[in-house]
Design a protein around this motif. Sequence first.
Motif, mmCIF file in Angstrom:
data_model
loop_
_atom_site.group_PDB
_atom_site.id
_atom_site.type_symbol
_atom_site.label_atom_id
_atom_site.label_comp_id
_atom_site.label_asym_id
_atom_site.label_seq_id
_atom_site.Cartn_x
_atom_site.Cartn_y
_atom_site.Cartn_z
ATOM 1 N N THR A 256 1.011 -1.232 -0.090
ATOM 2 C CA THR A 256 0.086 0.025 0.014
ATOM 3 C C THR A 256 0.861 1.242 0.066
ATOM 4 O O THR A 256 0.433 2.197 -0.736
ATOM 5 C CB THR A 256 -0.941 -0.050 1.203
ATOM 6 O OG1 THR A 256 -0.249 -0.369 2.397
ATOM 7 C CG2 THR A 256 -2.086 -0.869 1.015
ATOM 8 N N ASP A 257 2.091 1.288 0.865
ATOM 9 C CA ASP A 257 2.810 2.438 0.674
ATOM 10 C C ASP A 257 3.337 2.798 -0.541
ATOM 11 O O ASP A 257 3.608 3.999 -1.232
ATOM 12 C CB ASP A 257 4.047 2.437 1.745
ATOM 13 C CG ASP A 257 3.596 2.250 3.193
ATOM 14 O OD1 ASP A 257 2.386 2.604 3.357
ATOM 15 O OD2 ASP A 257 4.450 1.821 4.042
ATOM 16 N N ALA A 258 4.072 1.714 -1.360
ATOM 17 C CA ALA A 258 4.460 1.726 -2.522
ATOM 18 C C ALA A 258 3.673 2.164 -3.526
ATOM 19 O O ALA A 258 3.777 3.223 -4.375
ATOM 20 C CB ALA A 258 5.271 0.207 -2.975
ATOM 21 N N ALA A 259 2.533 1.736 -3.459
ATOM 22 C CA ALA A 259 1.229 2.062 -4.425
ATOM 23 C C ALA A 259 0.937 3.681 -4.031
ATOM 24 O O ALA A 259 0.736 4.499 -5.176
ATOM 25 C CB ALA A 259 0.201 1.206 -4.391
ATOM 26 N N ALA A 260 0.949 3.970 -3.099
ATOM 27 C CA ALA A 260 0.703 5.326 -2.694
ATOM 28 C C ALA A 260 1.686 6.402 -3.180
ATOM 29 O O ALA A 260 1.358 7.385 -3.784
ATOM 30 C CB ALA A 260 0.218 5.664 -0.892
ATOM 31 N N ARG A 261 3.045 6.092 -3.051
ATOM 32 C CA ARG A 261 4.156 6.836 -3.817
ATOM 33 C C ARG A 261 3.829 6.749 -5.427
ATOM 34 O O ARG A 261 4.008 7.800 -5.663
ATOM 35 C CB ARG A 261 5.328 6.186 -3.382
ATOM 36 C CG ARG A 261 5.951 6.483 -2.104
ATOM 37 C CD ARG A 261 7.532 6.014 -1.764
ATOM 38 N NE ARG A 261 7.685 4.836 -2.093
ATOM 39 C CZ ARG A 261 7.575 3.790 -0.969
ATOM 40 N NH1 ARG A 261 7.368 4.568 0.322
ATOM 41 N NH2 ARG A 261 7.594 2.720 -0.928
ATOM 42 N N ALA A 262 3.506 5.724 -5.928
ATOM 43 C CA ALA A 262 3.264 5.664 -7.264
ATOM 44 C C ALA A 262 2.199 6.612 -7.772
ATOM 45 O O ALA A 262 2.202 7.490 -8.684
ATOM 46 C CB ALA A 262 3.040 4.242 -7.913
ATOM 47 N N ALA A 263 1.319 6.623 -6.783
ATOM 48 C CA ALA A 263 -0.135 7.388 -7.004
ATOM 49 C C ALA A 263 0.568 9.016 -6.703
ATOM 50 O O ALA A 263 0.006 9.817 -7.635
ATOM 51 C CB ALA A 263 -1.168 7.254 -5.911
ATOM 52 N N ARG A 264 1.382 9.364 -5.837
ATOM 53 C CA ARG A 264 1.805 10.707 -5.788
ATOM 54 C C ARG A 264 2.483 11.000 -6.835
ATOM 55 O O ARG A 264 2.492 12.313 -7.511
ATOM 56 C CB ARG A 264 2.147 10.853 -4.218
ATOM 57 C CG ARG A 264 1.564 10.925 -3.242
ATOM 58 C CD ARG A 264 2.328 11.608 -1.944
ATOM 59 N NE ARG A 264 3.559 10.538 -1.811
ATOM 60 C CZ ARG A 264 3.329 9.678 -0.646
ATOM 61 N NH1 ARG A 264 2.159 9.452 -0.342
ATOM 62 N NH2 ARG A 264 4.365 8.984 -0.286
ATOM 63 N N ALA A 265 3.436 10.260 -7.459
ATOM 64 C CA ALA A 265 4.196 10.634 -8.402
ATOM 65 C C ALA A 265 3.247 10.730 -9.878
ATOM 66 O O ALA A 265 3.530 11.704 -10.538
ATOM 67 C CB ALA A 265 5.320 9.368 -8.722
ATOM 68 N N LEU A 266 2.365 9.870 -9.971
ATOM 69 C CA LEU A 266 1.485 10.180 -11.180
ATOM 70 C C LEU A 266 0.831 11.664 -11.111
ATOM 71 O O LEU A 266 0.470 12.139 -11.976
ATOM 72 C CB LEU A 266 0.554 8.828 -11.285
ATOM 73 C CG LEU A 266 -0.222 8.737 -12.746
ATOM 74 C CD1 LEU A 266 0.694 9.043 -13.962
ATOM 75 C CD2 LEU A 266 -1.040 7.447 -12.941
ATOM 76 N N THR A 267 0.085 11.830 -9.749
ATOM 77 C CA THR A 267 -0.811 13.086 -9.524
ATOM 78 C C THR A 267 0.420 14.174 -10.048
ATOM 79 O O THR A 267 -0.230 14.992 -10.698
ATOM 80 C CB THR A 267 -1.106 13.044 -8.215
ATOM 81 O OG1 THR A 267 -1.615 11.971 -8.001
ATOM 82 C CG2 THR A 267 -1.967 14.290 -7.981
ATOM 83 N N ALA A 268 1.564 14.197 -9.822
ATOM 84 C CA ALA A 268 2.538 15.274 -9.939
ATOM 85 C C ALA A 268 2.776 15.285 -11.528
ATOM 86 O O ALA A 268 2.799 16.490 -12.034
ATOM 87 C CB ALA A 268 3.720 15.154 -9.158
ATOM 88 N N LEU A 269 2.908 14.232 -12.070
ATOM 89 C CA LEU A 269 3.149 14.028 -13.424
ATOM 90 C C LEU A 269 1.741 14.764 -14.226
ATOM 91 O O LEU A 269 2.217 15.456 -15.138
ATOM 92 C CB LEU A 269 3.479 12.897 -13.872
ATOM 93 C CG LEU A 269 3.714 12.507 -15.477
ATOM 94 C CD1 LEU A 269 5.215 13.003 -15.682
ATOM 95 C CD2 LEU A 269 3.729 11.049 -15.770
ATOM 96 N N VAL A 270 0.651 14.423 -14.008
ATOM 97 C CA VAL A 270 -0.587 14.432 -14.718
ATOM 98 C C VAL A 270 -1.046 15.944 -14.269
ATOM 99 O O VAL A 270 -1.365 16.772 -15.198
ATOM 100 C CB VAL A 270 -1.551 13.588 -14.359
ATOM 101 C CG1 VAL A 270 -2.760 14.010 -15.348
ATOM 102 C CG2 VAL A 270 -1.112 12.157 -14.952
ATOM 103 N N GLY A 271 -1.128 16.404 -12.911
ATOM 104 C CA GLY A 271 -1.502 17.646 -12.481
ATOM 105 C C GLY A 271 -2.874 17.988 -12.939
ATOM 106 O O GLY A 271 -3.654 16.905 -13.009
ATOM 107 N N GLU A 272 -3.361 19.159 -12.825
ATOM 108 C CA GLU A 272 -4.718 19.671 -13.276
ATOM 109 C C GLU A 272 -5.934 18.892 -12.598
ATOM 110 O O GLU A 272 -6.890 18.716 -13.026
ATOM 111 C CB GLU A 272 -4.896 19.107 -14.959
ATOM 112 C CG GLU A 272 -4.115 19.973 -15.717
ATOM 113 C CD GLU A 272 -4.305 19.472 -17.295
ATOM 114 O OE1 GLU A 272 -5.740 19.349 -17.553
ATOM 115 O OE2 GLU A 272 -3.446 19.581 -18.054
#
Length: 441
Positions: free
Chosen positions: A395-411
Amino acid sequence: MKREIFDAKTRLLMRGDRRAFETMVENERLSVREFEALSTTAAARMALHAYDSSPFYLDLYSGAGFSREDVAEPRNFERLPIVTKAALREAGDSVLSTAIPSKRALVSQTGGSTGAPLRVRNDAAAPTAPMWWRIYRWWDVHPGDDMAFIYRRLRQGREALKYAVQWWPSRHIHLDARAITDEAIEDFTNRWSRVRPRLLVAYVEGATAVATHLAKSGRTLPTTAVSVTAAMLQPGQRALLESVFCAPVYDTYRSAEIPWIAAECPQHEGLHVAGDQRMVEIVDDAGRRVEPDVEGSVVVTDFSNEVYPLVRYEMGDRSRLLNGACGCGRVFPRIAPVQGRLADVIRTPSGRRITGGLSGLFLGDPEAIRQMQIVQASDYSIVIRYVATRKGEATDAAARAARALTALVGENVDVTTIEVSRIESQAGKARLVVSEAPDPH
Ligand SMILES: [Zn+2]
């Protein structure tokens, strides 16, 4: 013993292939200057062959303002128009060289998992066997060794018999990647224990399915090398395969259109292009070459297919060239493992298309997540579906991936995660991105 019989057979029956193999092994050790001369000369030679004998290329190049002299000049090669899958599909048989006897044309069909299938031709005169002999040598595997395959198509009846006779005394065991049931895996495991293959050649998804099944009961199938192809190998999958097969995993890059483009050496720092047989360029959206380490579209020229020339052919994949020399000393250039397909696009409400940088999602704790897939809904929201290496512990690794993708996509695009037990694949390939989001333009 098997190696000696194989060597004797090739000396008797495959003299030309044997010689080509010896030259290929020498080519790995050319100086940078010698290699570049070989590569640019071969590329220009193929472009000229295409211009001279393929109606499709004559049209394409003269339509773009290139004369015969222009095409023959190696310095112009990187300016020649790029050939897309769509253009080949439309051109049909006009791609075929009129200078080469048609009996050398072997039909090869590309998969339809990412768009409509495409019918191309491989050249029967290409030194395909020496190409894989050489790459197996990088992995300390001899072509006469016993091997296991997890493939899409199995030979039946007479064809299977012919295959066995041709390979005697080497033993090959096969598992059909389209029908991987627990029963089929058990049968494969039993045959494996009898044969003890030195190499496993597999589709990533097939090998992952087998390894997942065996890991449940803590079993292993030790071998010397595992070679995977046909999908991007995610870091968690590599870790799983290495633990179950007790061997290094070698990523390879090949396709139905162009076999044996690139493969990892024991350094595992990118994939060496088989540079005396193919040229790999990385280009931007305008078709211009980009600097090393910059991600772009993969464009390949096949030096050994004279029947159906593929010159500056856009594969539909994304990668980048690696800077510097490899520790193994081979002169051939290296590309990063292919990261997704050009079709793997995330869209944003403002109309941006994100096609690169997705490999960054695997940084952090790559081994906690075995595999992931990015699914975007028509309202632009994104779900990262992931398979945990140990259930419930990612779950921690998945949350990190989600944060990275949120930053990449934005908006303000909503990114959530969900743990799943498996990710579906089509024809042995699992898509990294599945998007239903509309293009606002
Ligand atoms: Zn190397």
